[in-house]
Design an enzyme around this catalytic site. Structure first.
Site, PDB file in Angstrom:
ATOM      1  N   HIS A   6      28.360  39.249  38.507  1.00 38.44           N
ATOM      2  CA  HIS A   6      27.502  39.323  37.333  1.00 38.44           C
ATOM      3  C   HIS A   6      26.716  38.037  37.188  1.00 38.44           C
ATOM      4  CE1 HIS A   6      26.577  41.723  33.743  1.00 38.44           C
ATOM      5  NE2 HIS A   6      26.193  40.560  33.263  1.00 38.44           N
TER       6      HIS A   6
ATOM      7  N   ASP B 104      29.159  46.378  23.536  1.00 39.87           N
ATOM      8  CA  ASP B 104      28.256  45.419  24.179  1.00 39.87           C
ATOM      9  C   ASP B 104      26.873  46.030  24.355  1.00 39.87           C
ATOM     10  OD1 ASP B 104      27.465  43.005  25.640  1.00 39.87           O
ATOM     11  OD2 ASP B 104      27.316  44.404  27.308  1.00 39.87           O
TER      12      ASP B 104
ATOM     13  N   ARG C 114      20.578  41.746  20.283  1.00 41.26           N
ATOM     14  CA  ARG C 114      20.425  40.309  20.550  1.00 41.26           C
ATOM     15  C   ARG C 114      19.092  40.031  21.215  1.00 41.26           C
ATOM     16  NH1 ARG C 114      24.855  39.195  24.343  1.00 41.26           N
ATOM     17  NH2 ARG C 114      23.988  37.116  24.430  1.00 41.26           N
TER      18      ARG C 114
ATOM     19  N   SER D 111      30.006  39.236  26.323  1.00 38.05           N
ATOM     20  CA  SER D 111      29.188  40.354  26.797  1.00 38.05           C
ATOM     21  C   SER D 111      29.456  40.614  28.283  1.00 38.05           C
ATOM     22  CB  SER D 111      27.708  40.006  26.554  1.00 38.05           C
ATOM     23  OG  SER D 111      26.865  40.813  27.311  1.00 38.05           O
TER      24      SER D 111
ATOM     25  N   LYS E 117      32.127  43.849  29.849  1.00 39.31           N
ATOM     26  CA  LYS E 117      31.640  44.872  30.790  1.00 39.31           C
ATOM     27  C   LYS E 117      32.500  44.891  32.045  1.00 39.31           C
ATOM     28  CE  LYS E 117      27.166  43.566  30.850  1.00 39.31           C
ATOM     29  NZ  LYS E 117      26.581  43.089  29.624  1.00 39.31           N
TER      30      LYS E 117
HETATM   31  N1  URA Z   1      24.245  39.033  30.792  1.00 38.00           N
HETATM   32  C1  URA Z   1      25.033  39.809  29.990  1.00 38.00           C
HETATM   33  O1  URA Z   1      25.631  40.780  30.437  1.00 38.00           O
HETATM   34  N2  URA Z   1      25.130  39.487  28.710  1.00 38.00           N
HETATM   35  C2  URA Z   1      24.500  38.430  28.170  1.00 38.00           C
HETATM   36  O2  URA Z   1      24.664  38.186  27.003  1.00 38.00           O
HETATM   37  C3  URA Z   1      23.684  37.627  28.995  1.00 38.00           C
HETATM   38  C4  URA Z   1      23.578  37.947  30.313  1.00 38.00           C
END
Ligand code: URA
Length: 450
Positions: A82, A161, A168, A183, A187
């Protein structure tokens, strides 16, 4: 309990209990807590931060706002990656099929563009037909069949999320270590990853502009991984200039295709190989990250990664004619190459300005739910440290409106800064945070202010 009291408590810099965090996240997911209250709460978190305990509780509340997958019956070890968000960051499109081509299954839930930073789902949706809303059953079935999934959060996976992320994006509440860490990690936990490579971007085109803030974010996420019994490694990578050359959805997909054919920009290809190497090492397929990098390079150069990308796109309904003949992607109405206004060394290519300019052109969203223009974007032709002569192509704008074309031209000229003296190229990486050795109990900061 009332949502307003929880907002006020965070506004007044107090620590929220686990029950309050769960109440807020569950209420928001069900729709009982309104978007405006969630926005106010997110702003209070941005301003007053959270303790590591609050962040962990928030992460778990968001992860458990829907299904949490157990992939142990499906694959021997589920490895994921990620990125915390950057400009020109199309890494997933190359890394995921490369790692899968080496024999390691990858199941990934990605996000949409956030502020000036692009999102993998928006990029993949520029391939007509490609579905980013797989159901949980489809997700599991595809992972079992082809060992490769790239989708978004469904209503069932980390829905809190999904909702908070899009709020956001349009309420100035992206830049916050607690919100980004929770966040990302919610995930990952919901999607069942057992080992996670985190690409933490630092620099003017990242949400963490300083290396120190990037390190705190990396350590926070590594701690959450540790507490939830996942393996993780976080790379601190440069985001002062765009990664690769392309910025904008279909332009980035085209650059990823070139890279999968072995002809991508050098910086982008190397970034992808290093990340893939770490994934292969974490997943136990390579003895260490260097050996993993070598395996990934072979998979890329032998065309195996490209074949896996085609399989992925086909499995999720994407039209392969666009992959095989990328000239089929719709082109913007105005394509203009702007020349270097002077000779000299490139001192800076301000990644955030480039990202914001892509949003201005229509590649990102100004408000929640806005449509994306997949054709628009920017090709940046050089890297910091390059020497150019006046009149050489500097960047190319792909715009669909004359007004945005003119604004983009001006902004991008200002984003390029010059020096008469030689300039050092920027590094790709600044360091690494490892879950196991760097983190000792007591080492993470309890006050996580940026
Ligand atoms: N990537 C994400 O999944 N969440 C964030 O808040 C920022 C980058």
């Amino acid at each position: 309990m009332r949502a307003v009291d929880i907002i006020v408590k965070k506004r007044d810099k107090e620590e929220l209990t686990r029950q309050e965090i769960e109440f807020f996240i569950q209420g928001f997911t069900r729709g009982d807590i309104a978007d405006y209250q969630a926005s106010a709460w997110a702003m209070a978190v941005v301003l007053n931060s959270m303790t590591l305990r609050e962040i962990t509780d928030l992460t778990l509340a968001m992860a458990f706002s829907g299904d949490v997958l157990d992939l142990s019956q499906v694959v021997p070890i589920a490895v994921d990656k990620h990125s915390t968000g950057g400009v020109g960051d199309k890494t997933t499109l190359v890394v995921e099929p490369t790692v899968a081509a080496c024999g390691l299954p990858v199941a990934k839930m990605s996000g949409r563009g956030l502020g000036f930073s692009g999102g993998t789902l928006d990029k993949m949706e520029s391939i007509p037909g490609y579905r980013v809303n797989l159901t949980t059953d489809e997700f599991l079935d595809q992972l079992r069949r082809i060992g490769l999934v790239l989708t978004g959060q469904t209503a069932n996976l980390a829905p809190a999320d999904g909702k908070l992320y899009s709020l956001r994006d349009v309420t100035g509440t992206v830049q916050s270590i607690p919100l980004i860490a929770s966040s990302v990690m919610s995930k990952k936990i919901a999607a069942g990853a057992q080992a996670i490579v985190l690409d933490v971007k630092v620099g003017c085109g990242a949400f963490m502009t300083s290396l120190e803030a990037g390190r705190v974010l990396a350590e926070t996420m590594a701690w959450i991984a540790k507490l939830s019994e996942r393996k993780a490694v976080a790379l601190l990578s440069d985001m002062n200039q765009p990664l690769g050359n392309a910025v904008g959805n279909s332009l980035e997909v085209r650059e990823a295709i070139q890279t999968l054919h072995g002809h991508g920009p050098v910086d982008f290809q190397e970034h992808c190989l290093v990340l893939a190497g770490h994934m292969l090492a974490l997943g136990g397929l390579a003895p260490d990250e260097d050996a993993g990098r070598g395996m990934a390079e072979q998979a890329l150069l032998q065309g195996k990664a490209w074949q896996r990308f085609r399989e992925l796109v086909q499995a999720q309904g994407g039209d392969l004619r666009y992959l095989d003949e990328p000239e089929n992607f719709p082109r913007a109405a105005f394509i203009e190459t702007v020349a270097a206004p002077r000779s000299g060394y490139l001192q800076g290519i301000h990644a955030r300005i480039v990202g914001e300019t892509a949003v201005l052109l229509g590649a990102g969203r100004a408000k929640k739910g806005d449509p994306i223009d997949h054709a628009v974007g920017i090709m940046i032709h050089h890297k910091v440290g390059d020497h150019l002569r006046e009149g050489q192509p500097l960047f190319t704008i792909h715009a669909n409106q004359p007004e945005t074309l003119a604004q983009a031209r001006q902004a991008l000229l200002e984003a390029h800064t010059w020096s008469d003296e030689p300039v050092e190229p920027l590094p790709l990486f600044y360091g690494l945070v490892k879950w196991s050795d760097d983190l000792q109990p007591g080492s993470p900061p309890t006050e996580l202010k940026q």
